[in-house]
Write an enzyme that holds these catalytic residues in place. Structure first.
Site, PDB file in Angstrom:
ATOM      1  N   VAL A 130      43.205 -11.604 -18.232  1.00 47.51           N
ATOM      2  CA  VAL A 130      43.927 -12.498 -18.301  1.00 47.51           C
ATOM      3  C   VAL A 130      43.517 -14.089 -18.792  1.00 47.51           C
ATOM      4  O   VAL A 130      42.678 -14.644 -19.436  1.00 47.51           O
ATOM      5  CB  VAL A 130      45.278 -12.685 -18.105  1.00 47.51           C
ATOM      6  CG1 VAL A 130      46.370 -14.110 -18.748  1.00 47.51           C
ATOM      7  CG2 VAL A 130      45.931 -11.626 -18.594  1.00 47.51           C
ATOM      8  N   GLU A 131      42.843 -13.930 -17.405  1.00 40.59           N
ATOM      9  CA  GLU A 131      42.320 -15.590 -16.674  1.00 40.59           C
ATOM     10  C   GLU A 131      40.954 -15.948 -18.024  1.00 40.59           C
ATOM     11  O   GLU A 131      40.780 -16.671 -18.236  1.00 40.59           O
ATOM     12  CB  GLU A 131      42.745 -15.502 -15.890  1.00 40.59           C
ATOM     13  CG  GLU A 131      43.423 -16.215 -14.972  1.00 40.59           C
ATOM     14  CD  GLU A 131      43.714 -17.041 -15.536  1.00 40.59           C
ATOM     15  OE1 GLU A 131      43.654 -17.909 -15.688  1.00 40.59           O
ATOM     16  OE2 GLU A 131      45.380 -17.169 -14.934  1.00 40.59           O
ATOM     17  N   THR A 132      40.557 -14.404 -17.786  1.00 42.84           N
ATOM     18  CA  THR A 132      38.408 -15.406 -17.946  1.00 42.84           C
ATOM     19  C   THR A 132      37.822 -14.079 -19.193  1.00 42.84           C
ATOM     20  O   THR A 132      36.828 -14.459 -19.229  1.00 42.84           O
ATOM     21  CB  THR A 132      37.605 -15.271 -17.178  1.00 42.84           C
ATOM     22  OG1 THR A 132      37.623 -14.161 -16.003  1.00 42.84           O
ATOM     23  CG2 THR A 132      38.260 -16.381 -16.271  1.00 42.84           C
ATOM     24  N   TYR A 318      53.997 -15.233 -18.919  1.00 43.77           N
ATOM     25  CA  TYR A 318      51.961 -14.817 -18.078  1.00 43.77           C
ATOM     26  C   TYR A 318      52.612 -13.519 -17.166  1.00 43.77           C
ATOM     27  O   TYR A 318      51.665 -12.920 -17.453  1.00 43.77           O
ATOM     28  CB  TYR A 318      51.693 -16.348 -17.222  1.00 43.77           C
ATOM     29  CG  TYR A 318      50.602 -16.116 -17.000  1.00 43.77           C
ATOM     30  CD1 TYR A 318      49.900 -16.469 -17.349  1.00 43.77           C
ATOM     31  CD2 TYR A 318      50.971 -15.869 -15.640  1.00 43.77           C
ATOM     32  CE1 TYR A 318      48.295 -16.070 -16.314  1.00 43.77           C
ATOM     33  CE2 TYR A 318      49.439 -15.863 -14.415  1.00 43.77           C
ATOM     34  CZ  TYR A 318      47.750 -15.943 -15.224  1.00 43.77           C
ATOM     35  OH  TYR A 318      47.273 -15.881 -14.266  1.00 43.77           O
TER      36      TYR A 318
END
Length: 336
Positions: A130-132, A318
């Site tokens: 999800v982050e990168t 999120y």
């Protein structure tokens, strides 16, 4: 990272008891050369943390003020997307496939992190996804440019970003890294898991035991650091994350939690018309929320591990995206 540390070895005075970032080459005047704010900040770092003032000023002579960062952080917030639009941004076939590959590639390290911290491998993989997108999008701004721009030229949150700038310089000294080379997001988040510098210093771990913490391009350290973060924020091994709920009656929406903290109990929600699809203790505190799903409203109870995910990013959507991506990774890995 090896090249960066080779640079550090040549400039050993950088890391002495009184010196940070030793003999930085004299540069042309940068955007913060002569800034009273920077001079005050350098004075604090010299007095409180033993940095060498002239050497640190030499670093700031190379720092650039980035208007694009100020534009990005000042831009009016986009319309908050409903869950039915937010979910497809993160739970895609491409992200699931890449996640399965990442899991298989780092299976032994993920298993060790799960054993040591109690955080399931799929949750760790999901966070990095999800982050990168598993390292594909880690940010292209120099961290020191981002934090300086926001710390000295963005008054609404200047105090926060100056604190992160302080933490960044400390971690650069501790890890013997050149602060002028490290990249991140426009807000200064770094590496595969997008840690802010304060989170790096508090929770990141040297999971491969090489004597340094490298979350930029060492997946072992990134995996261990994510697991460490969740453990320190209350993750309970073996416990569920959420429970789907059915609601009835006119008072159901009175049960919705105004924030993300789990402040209402299962019994209190039951009195308002909520019933869980799972067997939950009456005294269990939960976060009660509603999402606008593809097929209508969805009611959920977030448990302690759900709250732990929101400590990474204070958003129920999120946290749900991370959770549901982790579930899809398990399913995809099982059938491939």
């Amino acid at each position: 990272m090896q090249a960066v540390r080779g640079w550090a070895a040549r400039l050993a005075p950088w890391f002495g008891a009184l010196g940070l970032l030793g003999a930085v080459q004299q540069a042309n005047a940068g955007d913060y050369d002569g800034s009273p704010q920077v001079a005050e900040f350098v004075g604090e770092m010299t007095r409180d943390y033993g940095f060498a003032g002239e050497q640190l000023m030499g670093v700031f002579r190379e720092v650039q003020r980035k208007q694009a960062i100020l534009d990005a952080i000042s831009r009016p917030a986009e319309r908050v997307k409903p869950w039915k639009e937010y979910r497809p941004m993160f739970i895609t076939d491409a992200r699931i496939a890449r996640g399965v590959d990442f899991w298989r590639q780092h299976e032994a390290v993920l298993a060790r992190a799960e054993q040591e911290y109690g955080v399931p491998a799929q949750v760790i993989v999901s966070i990095i996804g999800v982050e990168t997108f598993f390292g594909r999008n880690t940010g292209n701004y120099r961290v020191i440019d981002a934090l300086s721009t926001l710390g000295f030229d963005y008054p609404p949150r200047a105090e926060f970003f100056r604190k992160e700038l302080r933490e960044f310089l400390l971690l650069a000294r501790e890890e013997q890294l050149d602060p002028l080379t490290l990249k991140g997001s426009y807000a200064g988040a770094m590496g595969l898991p997008q840690f802010m510098p304060s989170s790096f210093r508090a929770y990141a771990v040297d999971f491969d035991g090489d004597g340094h913490i490298n979350i930029w391009n060492n997946p072992d350290d990134a995996i261990g650091s994510v697991a460490s973060y969740f453990k320190r924020h209350g993750w309970v091994a073996g416990e569920p994350v959420v429970s789907r709920a059915t609601v009835r009656g006119e008072r159901a929406d009175e049960g919705l939690t105004s924030g993300i903290e789990p402040v209402k109990t299962v019994a209190q929600l039951r009195a308002l018309g909520w019933s869980s699809h799972d067997a939950l203790r009456d005294d269990l505190p939960v976060t009660a929320f509603r999402l606008e799903g593809e097929y209508g409203p969805e009611y959920w109870m977030g448990l302690k591990n759900f709250y732990a995910i929101t400590r990474y990013n204070r958003s129920v959507m999120y946290a749900m995206a991370v959770h549901q991506l982790s579930e899809q990774l398990v399913l995809a890995r099982g059938v491939k």
